[in-house]
Design a protein around this motif. Structure first.
Motif, PDB file in Angstrom:
ATOM      1  N   SER A 405       0.796  -1.204  -0.076  1.00 39.60           N
ATOM      2  CA  SER A 405       0.016  -0.081   0.104  1.00 39.60           C
ATOM      3  C   SER A 405       0.799   1.226   0.137  1.00 39.60           C
ATOM      4  CB  SER A 405      -0.706  -0.027   1.226  1.00 39.60           C
ATOM      5  OG  SER A 405      -0.186   0.013   2.306  1.00 39.60           O
ATOM      6  N   ILE A 406       2.119   1.147   0.387  1.00 38.48           N
ATOM      7  CA  ILE A 406       2.858   2.194   0.003  1.00 38.48           C
ATOM      8  C   ILE A 406       3.105   3.088  -1.286  1.00 38.48           C
ATOM      9  CG2 ILE A 406       5.436   3.209   0.418  1.00 38.48           C
ATOM     10  CD1 ILE A 406       5.622   0.941   2.474  1.00 38.48           C
ATOM     11  N   ALA A 579      -6.303  -1.158  -0.029  1.00 39.25           N
ATOM     12  CA  ALA A 579      -4.909  -0.368  -0.083  1.00 39.25           C
ATOM     13  C   ALA A 579      -3.764  -0.904  -0.657  1.00 39.25           C
ATOM     14  CB  ALA A 579      -4.692  -0.135   1.180  1.00 39.25           C
ATOM     15  N   ALA A 580      -3.769  -2.258  -0.541  1.00 35.77           N
ATOM     16  CA  ALA A 580      -2.588  -2.807  -1.589  1.00 35.77           C
ATOM     17  C   ALA A 580      -2.868  -3.034  -3.090  1.00 35.77           C
ATOM     18  CB  ALA A 580      -2.483  -4.472  -0.772  1.00 35.77           C
ATOM     19  N   ALA A 581      -4.144  -2.840  -3.249  1.00 36.61           N
ATOM     20  CA  ALA A 581      -4.454  -3.108  -4.776  1.00 36.61           C
ATOM     21  C   ALA A 581      -4.221  -1.768  -5.421  1.00 36.61           C
ATOM     22  CB  ALA A 581      -5.879  -3.527  -5.003  1.00 36.61           C
ATOM     23  N   ILE A 584      -0.215  -1.183  -5.636  1.00 35.20           N
ATOM     24  CA  ILE A 584       0.307  -1.638  -6.642  1.00 35.20           C
ATOM     25  C   ILE A 584      -0.160  -1.191  -7.869  1.00 35.20           C
ATOM     26  CG2 ILE A 584       0.516  -4.193  -7.864  1.00 35.20           C
ATOM     27  CD1 ILE A 584       0.009  -5.311  -5.201  1.00 35.20           C
ATOM     28  N   SER A 585      -1.263  -0.590  -8.215  1.00 33.01           N
ATOM     29  CA  SER A 585      -2.075  -0.082  -9.355  1.00 33.01           C
ATOM     30  C   SER A 585      -1.153   0.999  -9.620  1.00 33.01           C
ATOM     31  CB  SER A 585      -3.412  -0.128  -9.394  1.00 33.01           C
ATOM     32  OG  SER A 585      -3.919  -1.346  -9.166  1.00 33.01           O
ATOM     33  N   ALA A 586      -1.162   2.062  -8.516  1.00 29.17           N
ATOM     34  CA  ALA A 586      -0.363   3.095  -8.632  1.00 29.17           C
ATOM     35  C   ALA A 586       0.829   3.102  -9.208  1.00 29.17           C
ATOM     36  CB  ALA A 586      -0.434   3.892  -7.581  1.00 29.17           C
ATOM     37  N   LEU A 587       1.733   2.217  -8.721  1.00 31.44           N
ATOM     38  CA  LEU A 587       2.993   1.826  -9.365  1.00 31.44           C
ATOM     39  C   LEU A 587       3.018   1.413 -10.621  1.00 31.44           C
ATOM     40  CD1 LEU A 587       4.775   0.165  -6.164  1.00 31.44           C
ATOM     41  CD2 LEU A 587       5.109   2.328  -7.017  1.00 31.44           C
ATOM     42  N   ALA A 588       1.957   0.386 -11.158  1.00 31.69           N
ATOM     43  CA  ALA A 588       1.981   0.009 -12.387  1.00 31.69           C
ATOM     44  C   ALA A 588       1.575   1.168 -13.471  1.00 31.69           C
ATOM     45  CB  ALA A 588       1.008  -1.051 -12.467  1.00 31.69           C
ATOM     46  N   PHE A 589       0.746   2.084 -13.081  1.00 32.94           N
ATOM     47  CA  PHE A 589       0.340   3.270 -14.000  1.00 32.94           C
ATOM     48  C   PHE A 589       1.412   4.010 -14.352  1.00 32.94           C
ATOM     49  CE2 PHE A 589      -4.402   2.645 -11.965  1.00 32.94           C
ATOM     50  CZ  PHE A 589      -4.507   1.696 -12.693  1.00 32.94           C
TER      51      PHE A 589
END
Length: 735
Positions: A405-406, A579-581, A584-589
């Motif tokens: 979630s970080i 929060a974790a999803a 991870i999504s933000a990093l992928a985007f």
């Protein structure tokens, strides 16, 4: 149609012969009785016969007008509604011409001829009599023609046709002369093309995903027909009902809600089908008569399916408190879709399964008296491994999810510009860049100011003195009524690109300036103001809707499980998964897809879908744990329940993730991001949260998880046993 090899239709093993106690009666038998199953089928055939033609009309009932998206009380919405009295509802398309090194004589002649021809157009809403231009820049390297396009009732529907007609006249870039169609009209046309065929695209994509996943899950080419038929019929019925409500009851449906409807019905409906089939298989091994088996399957799995559907429906209805009209309208549309899917899966689906008989499971038919294959499968083994050190497992899992979630620090949910909204680069975006090089960036998408007529001069001076506005552009636009009910309409061009942060700041400054004019009652709208108001409304909705959805889900779980500790633990796991999803999504985007950011409503939609749908798997598991705990204690019940439900919940998660992933087939960044994040979150729920985190938490807390129910006061159970007949609800285990 019975499986003659196993039993004749008239041979029914009575409850006493199976050791299962009195057979379930009531509602379950109304669905799967020997005669009533045919009545259920006939009723659904009538419903679909009536619904199918109505469902095809849903696109015509869509309202993609600006007011179907904007927050109802926003200043820009008030301006939009008031402006109708001054001029037709319209958006300007801007035809831009440019040539490096300067326009040639031939270019200028062509541009003049195009303007003349466009001035004579009237089809597809083109307002030829109000065409402005051509306007040339100071260096004569570019020109633009502004062509107003009248909006129809359904917003986007004919804008794409109007722009195509303009493009037929202007042509495309050739021999060094760049030709593009941009402005709100050009952008709206590109949005319309992106949404064109959305219903069929999502329908066939979701159908393909469901068929593939069901083939993998069931390993039966015949069995997949029943859930597919049931889901497709449910979708038709839901679309027909929504169409009727849109036509006769004022329900708002737009392209967004219609598209999400398809995904929700396919995803949720298939999930419910998978759970019922799994329980039906179990009962077919214990009951020779398939009617009895289905009645028991509905009796035992029905409450979990009903609670799951109720959670989704109530979660969707919470959206009705939102300020954004698009979000508010999605609530009832999605709720109706899931409710109809739930009804179909609890009536039509079991009736069809009983009608077809055991042969529908070909080539691996469940044989009466055979052993339950889940008893010593991978999920039984997983449960026993977790049971050895449950606290270590859940603490480690929670820490890993918290670390994921970080990535939320990379989230940029502050809206998407037009250029960042498409996965590609359509003509309107390229044209906007060309236009901004030669003309004020706000050309073609001006601020709209409505003010008291006797204060118009003061308001004009206030706007002209505001940074970010072209002073010479302020005035009454051509073809606009001079005055209406003591008010006038003014337009002003901004120096910044309309979808930029600088333009948003300009809107705020202009609003402050005109609001300060005493007695003017001035309001500022236009495309940029509308986007700004939408972002503010969505921020408000995030703070209001998310806690309400959590409260609704908590209440449903508390009622279903008749406990408080278990629901609180389940809610905590879902929030952590969300929060974790998102992290991870933000990093992928940022680093994989290179998206510029997320839409403002991205966290809200992902949260609602993940919590309302992701909680399904926790409901399926926890209700089974509770059922088993009544016979063999909570800790043993956890391992038995995981063994019994592991495979089906995993399959359901893969189907739901796949159906949401099809949103990525649309050329829109916002849909692709929602599809990716929800699919990822569902997979986390399926493989990590439900199978590891929830299982280990329940094993560690033990019987206290059911407080204040009497199960929390039962004698402490002994060591966790290995289930020999997982899911039989009888506590027969061996070490």
């Amino acid at each position: 149609m019975s499986d003659a090899r196993n039993h004749p239709d008239h041979s029914e093993v009575r409850p006493a012969a199976t050791g299962q106690g009195p057979g379930p009666r009531g509602v379950a038998w109304l669905v799967c009785g020997r005669r009533t199953k045919w009545l259920v089928l006939v009723l659904w055939l009538i419903v679909v016969a009536v619904a199918f033609p109505l469902a095809q009309k849903l696109t015509d009932a869509q309202d993609n007008d600006a007011t179907s998206w904007l927050p109802g009380s926003a200043e820009s919405t008030q301006v939009f509604n008031s402006a109708k009295a001054f001029r037709p509802e319209e958006v300007p398309a801007v035809v831009v011409y440019a040539r490096d090194g300067g326009l040639t004589v031939a270019d200028k002649q062509k541009i003049g001829a195009d303007a003349t021809a466009m001035s004579a157009m009237s089809a597809d809403g083109i307002q030829g009599a109000r065409v402005q231009g051509p306007q040339f820049d100071a260096s004569a390297t570019a020109a633009q023609i502004l062509v107003p396009i009248k909006m129809d009732k359904n917003g986007w529907n004919h804008i794409a046709d109007a722009v195509d007609r303009l493009r037929d006249r202007s042509g495309t870039s050739d021999n060094g002369l760049q030709v593009h169609i941009t402005g709100p009209g050009g952008t709206s046309a590109d949005f319309a093309k992106a949404f064109s065929g959305i219903d069929s695209t999502l329908l066939f994509s979701a159908l393909a995903v469901v068929v593939v996943m069901l083939l993998i899950t069931y390993r039966s080419p015949t069995l997949i027909l029943v859930p597919v038929i049931s889901v497709v019929w449910a979708l038709s019925a839901a679309q027909a009902l929504i169409y009727l409500l849109a036509r006769h009851a004022g329900l708002t449906v737009n392209g967004q809600s219609a598209g999400i409807l398809t995904v929700l019905v396919f995803g949720a409906g298939t999930d419910y089908a998978l759970l019922l089939v799994s329980r039906y298989r179990e009962e077919l091994r214990r009951h020779e008569d398939r009617h009895e088996a289905m009645a028991r399957a509905l009796h035992r799995a029905g409450p979990a399916v009903l609670a799951s559907g109720a959670t989704v429906v109530l979660g969707m209805l919470v959206l009705m408190v939102a300020e954004m009209n698009s979000t508010k309208g999605l609530g009832p549309v999605a709720a109706i879709g899931v409710a109809v899917a739930l009804l179909a899966m609890l009536t039509l689906f079991p009736a069809l399964l009983v009608i077809f008989g055991r042969w529908i499971f070909w080539p691996v038919k469940p044989v009466f008296g055979s052993a339950d294959p889940t008893a010593r499968g991978v999920w039984a083994h997983t449960g026993r491994r977790i049971a050895t050190r449950p606290r270590t497992v859940w603490v480690t899992t929670a820490v890993v999810l918290a670390a994921c979630s970080i990535g939320l620090l990379q989230l940029k949910a502050n809206g998407l510009s037009n250029a960042d909204s498409f996965t590609g680069r359509p003509d309107s975006i390229v044209g906007a860049e060309v236009q901004a090089k030669h003309f004020p960036a706000g050309s073609g998408d001006p601020l709209v100011i409505i003010t008291a007529a006797d204060k118009a001069a003061e308001v004009r001076r206030a706007v002209a003195a505001t940074d970010g506005v072209v002073p010479a552009s302020i005035g009454v636009p051509p073809g606009t009524a001079a005055e209406h009910d003591g008010e006038v309409l003014l337009e002003a061009t901004m120096t910044a690109r309309p979808d930029s942060d600088a333009a948003h700041t300009t809107v705020e400054r202009v609003r402050d300036a005109v609001h300060a004019v005493p007695g003017a009652h001035a309001r500022v709208g236009g495309g940029t103001a509308a986007v700004l108001d939408m972002e503010k409304a969505t921020t408000h909705d995030n703070k209001l809707v998310i806690p309400l959805v959590l409260l609704v889900v908590l209440c449903v779980l508390a009622i279903l499980l008749r406990a408080l500790v278990a629901p609180l633990l389940l809610i905590a796991t879902v929030v952590l998964s969300f929060a974790a999803a998102l992290g991870i999504s933000a990093l992928a985007f940022r680093h994989l897809f290179d998206y510029a950011g997320e839409s403002t409503d991205f966290p809200l939609f992902v949260f609602v879908f993940l919590v309302a749908l992701g909680i399904d798997y926790n409901i399926f598991l926890s209700t089974r744990i509770r059922e088993e705990a009544a016979h063999q204690g909570t800790r043993r019940g956890v391992v038995t329940a995981l063994a019994a439900t592991g495979a089906v919940i995993t399959s359901a998660g893969l189907v739901l993730a796949g159906t949401f992933a099809v949103l990525g087939t649309l050329p829109m960044v916002a849909f692709a991001e929602i599809g990716f994040a929800v699919a990822l979150g569902v997979l986390l729920d399926t493989f990590i949260v439900r199978s590891i985190l929830v299982t280990s938490l329940f094993l560690d807390v033990g019987r206290r998880v059911w407080w204040p129910h009497r199960l929390s006061r039962d004698p402490e159970e002994g060591p966790v046993a290995v289930p020999t007949g997982a899911g039989q609800g009888r506590g027969s285990t061996t070490n």
